[in-house]
Design a protein around this motif. Structure first.
Motif, mmCIF file in Angstrom:
data_model
loop_
_atom_site.group_PDB
_atom_site.id
_atom_site.type_symbol
_atom_site.label_atom_id
_atom_site.label_comp_id
_atom_site.label_asym_id
_atom_site.label_seq_id
_atom_site.Cartn_x
_atom_site.Cartn_y
_atom_site.Cartn_z
ATOM 1 N N ALA A 32 5.226 -44.840 -24.354
ATOM 2 C CA ALA A 32 4.869 -46.051 -25.481
ATOM 3 C C ALA A 32 6.060 -46.336 -26.279
ATOM 4 C CB ALA A 32 3.652 -45.603 -26.215
ATOM 5 N N ASN A 33 6.846 -45.149 -26.773
ATOM 6 C CA ASN A 33 8.145 -45.420 -27.503
ATOM 7 C C ASN A 33 9.213 -46.232 -26.955
ATOM 8 O OD1 ASN A 33 8.936 -43.406 -26.091
ATOM 9 N ND2 ASN A 33 9.320 -42.038 -27.883
ATOM 10 N N ALA A 34 9.147 -46.201 -25.492
ATOM 11 C CA ALA A 34 10.239 -46.967 -24.743
ATOM 12 C C ALA A 34 10.070 -48.330 -24.101
ATOM 13 C CB ALA A 34 10.781 -46.118 -23.420
ATOM 14 N N MET A 35 8.573 -48.731 -24.365
ATOM 15 C CA MET A 35 7.953 -50.057 -24.039
ATOM 16 C C MET A 35 9.151 -51.137 -23.951
ATOM 17 S SD MET A 35 5.576 -49.611 -21.843
ATOM 18 C CE MET A 35 4.560 -51.018 -21.819
ATOM 19 N N GLN A 36 9.342 -51.330 -25.355
ATOM 20 C CA GLN A 36 10.214 -52.480 -25.699
ATOM 21 C C GLN A 36 11.530 -52.442 -25.191
ATOM 22 O OE1 GLN A 36 10.140 -52.804 -29.797
ATOM 23 N NE2 GLN A 36 8.177 -54.023 -29.873
ATOM 24 N N VAL A 37 12.245 -51.190 -24.950
ATOM 25 C CA VAL A 37 13.649 -51.151 -24.469
ATOM 26 C C VAL A 37 13.459 -51.440 -22.907
ATOM 27 C CG1 VAL A 37 15.335 -49.456 -23.895
ATOM 28 C CG2 VAL A 37 14.143 -49.278 -26.082
ATOM 29 N N ASN A 38 12.337 -50.908 -22.183
ATOM 30 C CA ASN A 38 12.225 -51.116 -20.942
ATOM 31 C C ASN A 38 12.105 -52.760 -20.532
ATOM 32 O OD1 ASN A 38 12.542 -48.875 -19.271
ATOM 33 N ND2 ASN A 38 10.760 -47.936 -20.311
ATOM 34 N N ALA A 39 11.140 -53.077 -21.384
ATOM 35 C CA ALA A 39 10.865 -54.916 -21.062
ATOM 36 C C ALA A 39 11.927 -55.498 -21.283
ATOM 37 C CB ALA A 39 9.645 -54.986 -22.353
ATOM 38 N N THR B 90 6.767 -50.487 -10.283
ATOM 39 C CA THR B 90 6.393 -50.403 -11.583
ATOM 40 C C THR B 90 6.943 -49.182 -12.472
ATOM 41 O OG1 THR B 90 4.040 -51.429 -11.389
ATOM 42 C CG2 THR B 90 4.322 -50.177 -13.384
ATOM 43 N N VAL B 91 7.817 -49.366 -13.457
ATOM 44 C CA VAL B 91 8.186 -48.488 -14.227
ATOM 45 C C VAL B 91 7.000 -48.099 -15.229
ATOM 46 C CG1 VAL B 91 9.812 -47.869 -16.281
ATOM 47 C CG2 VAL B 91 10.719 -49.274 -14.305
ATOM 48 N N LEU B 92 7.040 -46.490 -15.149
ATOM 49 C CA LEU B 92 6.022 -45.854 -15.981
ATOM 50 C C LEU B 92 6.369 -45.610 -17.168
ATOM 51 C CD1 LEU B 92 4.095 -44.152 -12.965
ATOM 52 C CD2 LEU B 92 3.428 -46.374 -14.110
ATOM 53 N N SER B 93 6.345 -46.020 -18.345
ATOM 54 C CA SER B 93 7.330 -45.803 -19.667
ATOM 55 C C SER B 93 6.321 -45.181 -20.783
ATOM 56 C CB SER B 93 7.717 -47.064 -20.054
ATOM 57 O OG SER B 93 8.037 -47.070 -21.233
ATOM 58 N N LEU C 41 6.025 -53.176 -15.638
ATOM 59 C CA LEU C 41 6.031 -52.172 -16.612
ATOM 60 C C LEU C 41 4.565 -51.613 -16.968
ATOM 61 C CD1 LEU C 41 7.955 -50.535 -18.668
ATOM 62 C CD2 LEU C 41 7.664 -52.591 -20.190
ATOM 63 N N ARG C 42 4.376 -50.306 -17.260
ATOM 64 C CA ARG C 42 3.267 -49.875 -17.690
ATOM 65 C C ARG C 42 3.369 -48.678 -18.487
ATOM 66 N NH1 ARG C 42 -2.182 -50.238 -14.552
ATOM 67 N NH2 ARG C 42 -3.545 -48.517 -15.706
ATOM 68 N N LYS C 43 2.600 -48.704 -19.617
ATOM 69 C CA LYS C 43 2.408 -47.429 -20.480
ATOM 70 C C LYS C 43 1.956 -46.479 -19.692
ATOM 71 C CE LYS C 43 -0.302 -46.951 -23.938
ATOM 72 N NZ LYS C 43 -0.624 -45.686 -23.710
#
Length: 506
Positions: A276-283, A271-274, A291-293
């Motif tokens: 909030a402002n990078a969630m869309q880029v990571n997704a 799981t990538v722990l991202s 993926l998890r905020k």
């Protein structure tokens, strides 16, 4: 494979114990050593027009006298050059007496093109810079480009540290005995050794076991018994779960590399722990990786409770500062046995640098009772930020620096470089010898951190996981060769992993 490494002091003790145990006395061991070197010379250099044997006053020189005698008896044209006389009644004196060749002083040494040099001056025990006649001999041999067969270690190379003491021969072949020395693997000494031939001269494994060396050449023989192999009934969470912390929206690539490497190395879930402002880029870039905020320690605590991850990577592309420190300390406080089940934290890059002014906070957290294992993977610059006193101490070898750092930090320290050293707080250390220049590429360290975390997630002990990760990473890079970029490494690991799995089944 004999993967223990002996310091010069330990090698002297091995000689003493072997002599006490018998059946060979000291001169018997010396003759065995000379026989091994002479055999290499005859096999590898049959067309040499002349062989110059350079003998020092100690046991290394005694080996040389044996070599000179045997080569002359085999019909080789031998010139014998001597620096000082062996101590009376020593094994070297016996070897000198039995060698009836005419000898000349090293101060008059001269050689001709097409000849070969056997370096029997000082070997691994040298503790001061090479000077005088010996240094002059190095200059002559280097200028002529003559091949050198070194006995034990090229004279001028420290057996303890691999440092060049003044000047040193650059050998085409080095013949050493019983076990290699750290100086055979640590740079710059490793580059002076050429091909290393390990000869058995009658020092048994029982003698080495009695010495109980704490330094090893890194390779599968050292850690393969602990290498994780999935059971027939394994499911993804039985194979461990790795969490990888991501940086902000413009710095997600490093975490992607670590996450993919953790998955390739066998972690069942990653799981990538991202933030909030990078969630869309990571997704947009993740497929098999979850993926998890995770913006704060409270988010991390919820992840620990909900998903029970086994290992973490913190640092690649993350950013330097308080947030990195907070996450690291929180993870090291997630005591095993309290439901979290965290096996270890791999701290790399920005994660290490974040503690440059607060190192004791990290070390105290890592040393707490029941704390997850801490594995740190600094390159030279990062090592200096966290351990400036060790880094600046020119009296310490890279091996000694890594050991001292591991003890202070209560951590496994992977001191990266072409001669990576892996050290544990209990004094164990391994020197890696299969590194390749192709690994000197951006993102390569992020992949290494992920491999180690993936192995930790599967329950591999921390020191063994770090050693295995370093070797697998280097082996994959070596096999790929020119053109390697970090994105190639996770897939390049696959054949290496397959061979390791097959080896565990043999």
């Amino acid at each position: 494979m004999h993967n223990e490494l002996l310091s010069p002091v330990e090698m002297a003790e091995a000689d003493r114990l072997a002599i006490a145990e018998g059946p060979l006395d000291g001169y018997g061991l010396m003759k065995r050593a000379g026989e091994a070197v002479a055999a290499v010379v005859l096999a590898r250099y049959p067309t040499a027009t002349r062989v110059h044997v350079l003998c020092g006053p100690g046991n290394n020189g005694g080996d040389g006298f044996v070599v000179a005698r045997l080569l002359q008896e085999s019909g080789v044209d031998v010139a014998l050059w001597v620096s000082g006389e062996p101590r009376a009644d020593s094994d070297a004196a016996l070897a000198s007496t039995e060698c009836r060749l005419a000898r000349q002083p090293l101060s008059a040494f001269a050689a001709e093109p097409g000849s070969l040099v056997v370096d029997a001056l000082y070997g691994a025990g040298l503790s001061k810079p090479l000077s005088g006649d010996a240094a002059r001999a190095v200059r002559i041999v280097t200028a002529l480009g003559l091949p050198v067969v070194a006995i034990d270690l090229p004279s001028g190379v420290s057996g303890e540290s691999g440092a060049i003491l003044g000047s040193a021969f650059r050998a085409a072949t080095t013949v050493t005995f019983a076990r290699k020395k750290p100086g055979h693997l640590l740079l710059p000494g490793r580059e002076q050794c050429g091909e290393i031939v390990l000869a058995d001269i009658g020092i048994g494994d029982g003698v080495i076991a009695h010495i109980a060396p704490r330094t090893f050449e890194n390779g599968p023989a050292h850690w393969l018994p602990a290498f994780p192999v999935p059971a027939v009934d394994a499911h993804k969470y039985k194979r461990g779960h790795t969490g990888v912390f991501s940086g902000g929206p413009s710095a997600t690539g490093a975490a992607h590399l670590s996450a993919l490497a953790a998955a390739r190395s066998g972690a069942g879930a990653v799981t990538v722990l991202s933030p909030a402002n990078a969630m869309q880029v990571n997704a947009a870039h993740l497929t098999s990786i979850m993926l998890r905020k995770t913006d704060a320690v409270a988010d991390l605590a919820a992840f620990l409770t909900d998903r029970r991850p086994s290992s973490f990577v913190l640092g690649p592309g993350f950013g330097v500062g308080e947030r990195a420190r907070d996450f690291a300390v929180a993870l090291l406080g997630a005591r095993q046995g309290q439901g979290a089940g965290v096996e270890g934290l791999v701290l790399d890059a920005d994660g290490i640098t974040s503690f440059r002014d607060e190192s004791e906070t990290l070390f105290q957290a890592a040393g707490g009772a029941g704390a997850p294992a801490l594995v740190m993977t600094p390159h030279e610059g990062e090592f200096g930020r966290l351990f400036p006193d060790f880094a600046d101490d020119e009296a310490l070898s890279k091996l000694a620096k890594a050991r001292a750092a591991a003890a202070r930090a209560h951590a496994i320290v992977v001191y990266k470089g072409a001669d990576t050293v892996i050290a544990a707080p209990d004094g164990r250390a391994a020197i890696n010898g299969n590194g390749a220049p192709w690994l000197a590429t951006a993102g390569s360290g992020d992949v290494l951190a992920g491999i180690i975390a993936g192995l930790l997630a599967q329950g591999m002990p921390a020191f063994e996981a770090a050693c295995a990760g370093v070797w697998i990473h280097a082996e994959a890079g070596s096999r790929f060769g020119p053109g390697l970029i970090a994105e190639d490494l996770p897939l390049a690991m696959v054949p290496v992993l397959r061979e390791l799995m097959e080896s565990t089944a043999e």
